[in-house]
Design an enzyme around this catalytic site. Structure first.
Site, PDB file in Angstrom:
ATOM      1  N   ASP A  75       0.943  -1.233  -0.040  1.00 36.90           N
ATOM      2  CA  ASP A  75       0.066  -0.096  -0.148  1.00 36.90           C
ATOM      3  C   ASP A  75       0.847   1.280  -0.002  1.00 36.90           C
ATOM      4  O   ASP A  75       2.036   1.138   0.413  1.00 36.90           O
ATOM      5  CB  ASP A  75      -0.947   0.009   1.451  1.00 36.90           C
ATOM      6  CG  ASP A  75      -2.204   0.907   1.031  1.00 36.90           C
ATOM      7  OD1 ASP A  75      -3.394   0.118   0.866  1.00 36.90           O
ATOM      8  OD2 ASP A  75      -2.100   2.013   0.690  1.00 36.90           O
ATOM      9  N   ASP A  84       3.994   2.416  -4.328  1.00 33.99           N
ATOM     10  CA  ASP A  84       3.226   3.119  -5.142  1.00 33.99           C
ATOM     11  C   ASP A  84       3.067   2.231  -6.456  1.00 33.99           C
ATOM     12  O   ASP A  84       4.207   1.886  -7.432  1.00 33.99           O
ATOM     13  CB  ASP A  84       3.874   4.385  -5.698  1.00 33.99           C
ATOM     14  CG  ASP A  84       2.991   5.263  -6.601  1.00 33.99           C
ATOM     15  OD1 ASP A  84       2.231   4.712  -7.089  1.00 33.99           O
ATOM     16  OD2 ASP A  84       3.316   6.419  -6.694  1.00 33.99           O
ATOM     17  N   ASN A 140      -5.208  -4.841  -6.717  1.00 37.68           N
ATOM     18  CA  ASN A 140      -6.532  -4.414  -6.188  1.00 37.68           C
ATOM     19  C   ASN A 140      -6.646  -2.872  -6.175  1.00 37.68           C
ATOM     20  O   ASN A 140      -7.636  -2.198  -6.170  1.00 37.68           O
ATOM     21  CB  ASN A 140      -6.961  -5.079  -5.022  1.00 37.68           C
ATOM     22  CG  ASN A 140      -8.006  -4.363  -4.426  1.00 37.68           C
ATOM     23  OD1 ASN A 140      -9.251  -4.412  -4.675  1.00 37.68           O
ATOM     24  ND2 ASN A 140      -7.661  -3.766  -3.123  1.00 37.68           N
ATOM     25  N   TYR A 192     -12.312   6.374 -14.844  1.00 35.17           N
ATOM     26  CA  TYR A 192     -12.619   5.204 -13.827  1.00 35.17           C
ATOM     27  C   TYR A 192     -13.196   3.964 -14.676  1.00 35.17           C
ATOM     28  O   TYR A 192     -12.565   2.876 -14.782  1.00 35.17           O
ATOM     29  CB  TYR A 192     -13.407   5.660 -12.603  1.00 35.17           C
ATOM     30  CG  TYR A 192     -13.345   4.437 -11.682  1.00 35.17           C
ATOM     31  CD1 TYR A 192     -12.490   4.180 -10.560  1.00 35.17           C
ATOM     32  CD2 TYR A 192     -14.579   3.466 -12.070  1.00 35.17           C
ATOM     33  CE1 TYR A 192     -12.724   3.189  -9.951  1.00 35.17           C
ATOM     34  CE2 TYR A 192     -14.627   2.389 -10.982  1.00 35.17           C
ATOM     35  CZ  TYR A 192     -13.767   2.455  -9.627  1.00 35.17           C
ATOM     36  OH  TYR A 192     -14.028   1.016  -9.129  1.00 35.17           O
ATOM     37  N   LYS A 211     -11.312   0.435 -15.980  1.00 34.44           N
ATOM     38  CA  LYS A 211     -11.879  -0.722 -15.630  1.00 34.44           C
ATOM     39  C   LYS A 211     -12.139  -1.644 -16.660  1.00 34.44           C
ATOM     40  O   LYS A 211     -12.084  -3.105 -16.567  1.00 34.44           O
ATOM     41  CB  LYS A 211     -12.816  -0.787 -14.430  1.00 34.44           C
ATOM     42  CG  LYS A 211     -12.693   0.057 -13.323  1.00 34.44           C
ATOM     43  CD  LYS A 211     -11.495  -0.692 -12.566  1.00 34.44           C
ATOM     44  CE  LYS A 211     -11.291  -0.137 -11.270  1.00 34.44           C
ATOM     45  NZ  LYS A 211     -10.277  -0.977 -10.063  1.00 34.44           N
ATOM     46  N   THR A 239     -18.441   1.128   1.945  1.00 36.63           N
ATOM     47  CA  THR A 239     -17.195   1.585   2.621  1.00 36.63           C
ATOM     48  C   THR A 239     -17.733   2.924   3.321  1.00 36.63           C
ATOM     49  O   THR A 239     -18.546   3.330   3.060  1.00 36.63           O
ATOM     50  CB  THR A 239     -16.435   1.916   1.386  1.00 36.63           C
ATOM     51  OG1 THR A 239     -16.938   2.796   0.634  1.00 36.63           O
ATOM     52  CG2 THR A 239     -16.002   0.645   0.740  1.00 36.63           C
TER      53      THR A 239
HETATM   54  N1  LIG Z   1     -16.053   0.270  -3.146  1.00 35.24           N
HETATM   55  C1  LIG Z   1     -16.528  -0.180  -4.081  1.00 35.24           C
HETATM   56  O1  LIG Z   1     -17.780   0.177  -4.048  1.00 35.24           O
HETATM   57  C2  LIG Z   1     -15.922  -0.608  -5.372  1.00 35.24           C
HETATM   58  C3  LIG Z   1     -16.649  -1.336  -6.344  1.00 35.24           C
HETATM   59  C4  LIG Z   1     -16.190  -1.940  -7.410  1.00 35.24           C
HETATM   60  C5  LIG Z   1     -14.725  -1.931  -7.341  1.00 35.24           C
HETATM   61  N2  LIG Z   1     -13.970  -1.120  -6.514  1.00 35.24           N
HETATM   62  C6  LIG Z   1     -12.627  -1.428  -6.615  1.00 35.24           C
HETATM   63  O2  LIG Z   1     -12.000  -2.183  -5.752  1.00 35.24           O
HETATM   64  C7  LIG Z   1     -10.556  -1.725  -5.447  1.00 35.24           C
HETATM   65  C8  LIG Z   1     -10.442  -1.177  -3.862  1.00 35.24           C
HETATM   66  O3  LIG Z   1     -11.335  -0.395  -3.651  1.00 35.24           O
HETATM   67  P1  LIG Z   1     -11.863  -0.216  -2.032  1.00 35.24           P
HETATM   68  O4  LIG Z   1     -13.267   0.696  -2.100  1.00 35.24           O
HETATM   69  O5  LIG Z   1     -11.502  -0.938  -1.245  1.00 35.24           O
HETATM   70  O6  LIG Z   1     -10.898   1.175  -1.825  1.00 35.24           O
HETATM   71  P2  LIG Z   1     -10.166   1.934  -0.372  1.00 35.24           P
HETATM   72  O7  LIG Z   1     -10.061   3.446  -0.985  1.00 35.24           O
HETATM   73  O8  LIG Z   1     -10.982   1.548   0.717  1.00 35.24           O
HETATM   74  O9  LIG Z   1      -8.693   1.173  -0.529  1.00 35.24           O
HETATM   75  C9  LIG Z   1      -7.757   1.112  -1.617  1.00 35.24           C
HETATM   76  C10 LIG Z   1      -6.293   1.223  -1.149  1.00 35.24           C
HETATM   77  O10 LIG Z   1      -5.530   1.429  -2.092  1.00 35.24           O
HETATM   78  C11 LIG Z   1      -4.377   2.171  -1.587  1.00 35.24           C
HETATM   79  N3  LIG Z   1      -3.880   2.866  -2.892  1.00 35.24           N
HETATM   80  C12 LIG Z   1      -4.270   3.874  -3.576  1.00 35.24           C
HETATM   81  N4  LIG Z   1      -3.437   4.465  -4.457  1.00 35.24           N
HETATM   82  C13 LIG Z   1      -2.360   3.663  -4.376  1.00 35.24           C
HETATM   83  C14 LIG Z   1      -1.222   3.577  -5.004  1.00 35.24           C
HETATM   84  N5  LIG Z   1      -0.831   4.510  -5.895  1.00 35.24           N
HETATM   85  N6  LIG Z   1      -0.252   2.660  -4.845  1.00 35.24           N
HETATM   86  C15 LIG Z   1      -0.575   1.835  -3.746  1.00 35.24           C
HETATM   87  N7  LIG Z   1      -1.749   1.791  -3.078  1.00 35.24           N
HETATM   88  C16 LIG Z   1      -2.696   2.767  -3.291  1.00 35.24           C
HETATM   89  C17 LIG Z   1      -5.035   2.974  -0.713  1.00 35.24           C
HETATM   90  O11 LIG Z   1      -3.937   3.734   0.166  1.00 35.24           O
HETATM   91  C18 LIG Z   1      -6.197   2.253  -0.090  1.00 35.24           C
HETATM   92  O12 LIG Z   1      -5.548   1.593   1.155  1.00 35.24           O
HETATM   93  C19 LIG Z   1     -10.456  -0.647  -6.199  1.00 35.24           C
HETATM   94  O13 LIG Z   1      -9.663  -0.850  -7.582  1.00 35.24           O
HETATM   95  C20 LIG Z   1     -11.860  -0.068  -6.650  1.00 35.24           C
HETATM   96  O14 LIG Z   1     -11.869   0.484  -7.769  1.00 35.24           O
HETATM   97  C21 LIG Z   1     -14.338  -0.586  -5.478  1.00 35.24           C
END
Ligand SMILES: NC(=O)c1ccc[n+]([C@@H]2O[C@H](COP(=O)([O-])OP(=O)(O)OC[C@H]3O[C@@H](n4cnc5c(N)ncnc54)[C@H](O)[C@@H]3O)[C@@H](O)[C@H]2O)c1
Length: 263
Positions: free
Chosen positions: A45, A66, A93, A161, A165, A196
């Protein structure tokens, strides 16, 4: 993790799993789940304190990364291999959905590029870094987080976005086909909207906005992160040995719905 009969589910004993974005949300729930199934978990992360906390909870290893940086991504997978001797599972992810990414009419090129970098180029980099280990082992499962929005159109657009995807779906499909006979499966995971803190906050201030979305979900609620993590554990394990190159939907039926129940 126990199943309905109370049996302990340890499908991933001895496997090494790399998870990006492990500090929060879906990544965090997955770190917990994969660890509970016996995997060694490497938590990547960009947020050091959240990532470290996740790895401590999962009894794993933290690597600050990153995911847009090729050298850092290579170091993440190298650390997993050096620490545990294999790279069996890559859950790519990490992703962002910043407010600057909106309608195509208002989204600027910088915002577009940033989202492409974090959501799509990162997946290319992570797959590129994981595959050499998996090819040497003759085994591996890669799971790339896409989204249900890659399968459906939304009038509440986040243009970069959605496009990023869609790219994750196409990339995952192609890799799943290319490496299938080397024992490596590659799937895209398409979660529906997940409950979330960000979503809760948004909808607390704007219940109408929440209702507009909930009406499309046959199950009538958002997913919990643990429900998405359960799907990742399945895709990571040999229980999914014939599941490859799919858009694996975990969306409560949104993408299959025309008219949903009234109550
Ligand atoms: N939450 C939703 O409703 C949802 C729905 C469909 C898809 N997603 C996808 O699921 C994945 C996770 O989403 P989430 O809701 O758990 O998000 P979140 O924001 O809770 O967690 C994302 C994590 O990624 C880390 N991150 C961000 N940029 C980064 C980088 N450049 N390098 C390393 N780490 C990085 C952040 O610090 C965070 O800990 C994402 O790809 C998101 O697009 C989420």
């Amino acid at each position: 993790m126990t199943d309905e009969s109370g049996t302990i589910c340890r499908r991933l004993t001895g496997r090494t799993a790399v998870i990006t974005g492990a500090g929060s949300g879906i990544g965090l729930a997955t770190a917990r789940r994969l660890a509970s199934e016996g995997a060694h978990v490497v938590c990547g992360d960009i947020d050091e304190s959240a990532g470290r906390a996740a790895s401590e909870e999962a009894g794993g290893t933290f690597v600050r990364v990153d995911v847009t940086d090729p050298g850092q991504v290579e170091a993440l997978f190298a650390t997993a291999h050096e620490t545990y001797g294999s790279v069996d599972i890559a859950f790519n992810n990490a992703g962002i959905s910043p407010p600057e990414d909106d309608s195509i009419l208002t989204t600027g090129l910088e915002a577009w590029k940033r989202v492409q970098d974090v959501n799509l180029t990162s997946v290319y980099l992570c797959c590129k870094a994981a595959l050499p280990y998996m090819r040497r082992q003759g085994r591996g499962s890669i799971i790339n987080t896409a989204s249900f929005v890659a399968r459906m159109g939304a009038a509440t657009s986040q243009i970069s976005y959605t496009a990023s995807k869609g790219g994750v779906l196409a990339l995952s499909r192609e890799l799943g086909v290319q490496f299938a006979r080397e024992g490596i499966r590659v799937n895209a995971l398409c979660p529906g909207p997940v409950n979330t803190p960000l979503l809760q906050e948004l909808f607390a201030t704007d219940p109408e906005r929440a209702a507009r979305r909930l009406v499309h979900i046959p199950l009538g609620r958002f997913a919990e992160a643990t429900e998405i993590a359960a799907a990742v554990a399945f895709l990571a394990s040999d229980d999914s040995s014939f599941v490859n190159a799919t858009d694996f939907l975990v969306d409560g039926g949104i993408s299959g719905a025309y008219v949903t129940p009234l109550d």
